[in-house]
Design a protein around this motif. Sequence first.
Motif, PDB file in Angstrom:
ATOM      1  N   MET A 152      20.554 -28.957 -22.085  1.00  0.00           N
ATOM      2  CA  MET A 152      20.500 -27.589 -22.558  1.00  0.00           C
ATOM      3  C   MET A 152      21.205 -27.504 -23.918  1.00  0.00           C
ATOM      4  O   MET A 152      22.280 -28.042 -24.103  1.00  0.00           O
ATOM      5  N   THR A 153      20.589 -26.822 -24.845  1.00  0.00           N
ATOM      6  CA  THR A 153      21.188 -26.595 -26.151  1.00  0.00           C
ATOM      7  C   THR A 153      22.031 -25.332 -26.090  1.00  0.00           C
ATOM      8  O   THR A 153      21.574 -24.287 -25.621  1.00  0.00           O
ATOM      9  N   HIS A 154      23.264 -25.436 -26.555  1.00  0.00           N
ATOM     10  CA  HIS A 154      24.160 -24.282 -26.539  1.00  0.00           C
ATOM     11  C   HIS A 154      23.910 -23.387 -27.751  1.00  0.00           C
ATOM     12  O   HIS A 154      23.322 -23.822 -28.748  1.00  0.00           O
ATOM     13  N   LEU A 155      24.368 -22.147 -27.653  1.00  0.00           N
ATOM     14  CA  LEU A 155      24.323 -21.252 -28.800  1.00  0.00           C
ATOM     15  C   LEU A 155      25.243 -21.803 -29.880  1.00  0.00           C
ATOM     16  O   LEU A 155      26.286 -22.384 -29.585  1.00  0.00           O
ATOM     17  N   THR A 156      24.870 -21.600 -31.120  1.00  0.00           N
ATOM     18  CA  THR A 156      25.714 -22.039 -32.225  1.00  0.00           C
ATOM     19  C   THR A 156      26.857 -21.040 -32.407  1.00  0.00           C
ATOM     20  O   THR A 156      26.798 -19.905 -31.910  1.00  0.00           O
ATOM     21  N   ASP A 157      27.866 -21.457 -33.157  1.00  0.00           N
ATOM     22  CA  ASP A 157      28.960 -20.539 -33.470  1.00  0.00           C
ATOM     23  C   ASP A 157      28.435 -19.297 -34.177  1.00  0.00           C
ATOM     24  O   ASP A 157      28.881 -18.175 -33.903  1.00  0.00           O
ATOM     25  N   HIS A 158      27.489 -19.502 -35.076  1.00  0.00           N
ATOM     26  CA  HIS A 158      26.899 -18.378 -35.807  1.00  0.00           C
ATOM     27  C   HIS A 158      26.164 -17.425 -34.861  1.00  0.00           C
ATOM     28  O   HIS A 158      26.270 -16.202 -34.999  1.00  0.00           O
ATOM     29  N   GLU A 159      25.424 -17.967 -33.913  1.00  0.00           N
ATOM     30  CA  GLU A 159      24.700 -17.121 -32.956  1.00  0.00           C
ATOM     31  C   GLU A 159      25.673 -16.320 -32.092  1.00  0.00           C
ATOM     32  O   GLU A 159      25.436 -15.132 -31.819  1.00  0.00           O
ATOM     33  N   ILE A 160      26.768 -16.947 -31.684  1.00  0.00           N
ATOM     34  CA  ILE A 160      27.776 -16.243 -30.874  1.00  0.00           C
ATOM     35  C   ILE A 160      28.444 -15.154 -31.706  1.00  0.00           C
ATOM     36  O   ILE A 160      28.590 -14.014 -31.249  1.00  0.00           O
ATOM     37  N   ALA A 161      28.835 -15.493 -32.935  1.00  0.00           N
ATOM     38  CA  ALA A 161      29.488 -14.504 -33.807  1.00  0.00           C
ATOM     39  C   ALA A 161      28.554 -13.325 -34.093  1.00  0.00           C
ATOM     40  O   ALA A 161      28.980 -12.164 -34.047  1.00  0.00           O
ATOM     41  N   SER A 162      27.301 -13.617 -34.359  1.00  0.00           N
ATOM     42  CA  SER A 162      26.324 -12.554 -34.620  1.00  0.00           C
ATOM     43  C   SER A 162      26.120 -11.677 -33.391  1.00  0.00           C
ATOM     44  O   SER A 162      26.001 -10.456 -33.505  1.00  0.00           O
ATOM     45  N   PHE A 163      26.097 -12.287 -32.230  1.00  0.00           N
ATOM     46  CA  PHE A 163      25.959 -11.539 -30.980  1.00  0.00           C
ATOM     47  C   PHE A 163      27.149 -10.594 -30.808  1.00  0.00           C
ATOM     48  O   PHE A 163      26.985  -9.406 -30.516  1.00  0.00           O
ATOM     49  N   ILE A 164      28.349 -11.118 -31.001  1.00  0.00           N
ATOM     50  CA  ILE A 164      29.560 -10.315 -30.829  1.00  0.00           C
ATOM     51  C   ILE A 164      29.611  -9.184 -31.860  1.00  0.00           C
ATOM     52  O   ILE A 164      29.978  -8.055 -31.532  1.00  0.00           O
TER      53      ILE A 164
ATOM     54  N   LEU B 208      23.162 -16.644 -22.241  1.00  0.00           N
ATOM     55  CA  LEU B 208      24.488 -16.394 -21.677  1.00  0.00           C
ATOM     56  C   LEU B 208      24.443 -16.218 -20.157  1.00  0.00           C
ATOM     57  O   LEU B 208      25.416 -16.518 -19.467  1.00  0.00           O
ATOM     58  N   ASN B 209      23.322 -15.751 -19.657  1.00  0.00           N
ATOM     59  CA  ASN B 209      23.169 -15.579 -18.209  1.00  0.00           C
ATOM     60  C   ASN B 209      22.993 -16.895 -17.453  1.00  0.00           C
ATOM     61  O   ASN B 209      23.190 -16.934 -16.235  1.00  0.00           O
ATOM     62  N   ILE B 210      22.638 -17.960 -18.175  1.00  0.00           N
ATOM     63  CA  ILE B 210      22.430 -19.246 -17.478  1.00  0.00           C
ATOM     64  C   ILE B 210      23.383 -20.355 -17.919  1.00  0.00           C
ATOM     65  O   ILE B 210      23.405 -21.423 -17.325  1.00  0.00           O
ATOM     66  N   CYS B 211      24.172 -20.092 -18.966  1.00  0.00           N
ATOM     67  CA  CYS B 211      25.048 -21.141 -19.497  1.00  0.00           C
ATOM     68  C   CYS B 211      26.509 -20.707 -19.396  1.00  0.00           C
ATOM     69  O   CYS B 211      26.968 -19.873 -20.181  1.00  0.00           O
ATOM     70  N   SER B 212      27.207 -21.287 -18.460  1.00  0.00           N
ATOM     71  CA  SER B 212      28.604 -20.890 -18.255  1.00  0.00           C
ATOM     72  C   SER B 212      29.486 -21.256 -19.454  1.00  0.00           C
ATOM     73  O   SER B 212      30.423 -20.530 -19.781  1.00  0.00           O
ATOM     74  N   TYR B 213      29.178 -22.357 -20.130  1.00  0.00           N
ATOM     75  CA  TYR B 213      29.968 -22.761 -21.298  1.00  0.00           C
ATOM     76  C   TYR B 213      29.900 -21.691 -22.393  1.00  0.00           C
ATOM     77  O   TYR B 213      30.923 -21.241 -22.902  1.00  0.00           O
ATOM     78  N   CYS B 214      28.712 -21.303 -22.753  1.00  0.00           N
ATOM     79  CA  CYS B 214      28.539 -20.296 -23.807  1.00  0.00           C
ATOM     80  C   CYS B 214      29.054 -18.932 -23.362  1.00  0.00           C
ATOM     81  O   CYS B 214      29.630 -18.189 -24.161  1.00  0.00           O
ATOM     82  N   PHE B 215      28.863 -18.613 -22.103  1.00  0.00           N
ATOM     83  CA  PHE B 215      29.372 -17.349 -21.575  1.00  0.00           C
ATOM     84  C   PHE B 215      30.891 -17.294 -21.697  1.00  0.00           C
ATOM     85  O   PHE B 215      31.450 -16.304 -22.176  1.00  0.00           O
TER      86      PHE B 215
END
Length: 67
Positions: free
Chosen positions: A1-13, A27-34
């Motif tokens: 599984m490919t994780h969200l990038t830092d940029h994708e997480i920052a943009s989401f927040i 985020l609903n399926i990846c505990s690491y990114c969540f």
Amino acid sequence: MTHLTDHEIASFIDGNSTNRKKAIKHLNICSYCFELTTATMQTVETEKELCKELDTNFQKWAEINLT
């Protein structure tokens, strides 16, 4: 599984995500990114002054180094 990038997480927040539905689905399926996203959100909320200072310092750095 490919994780969200830092940029994708920052943009989401920040609410600037270009693909919010994709981020939420991931985020609903990846505990690491969540965990990373919720921890970052909590830090931003509890350390508002620190985040503001870091943002100001980054903006100054960017003006000097990226122009």
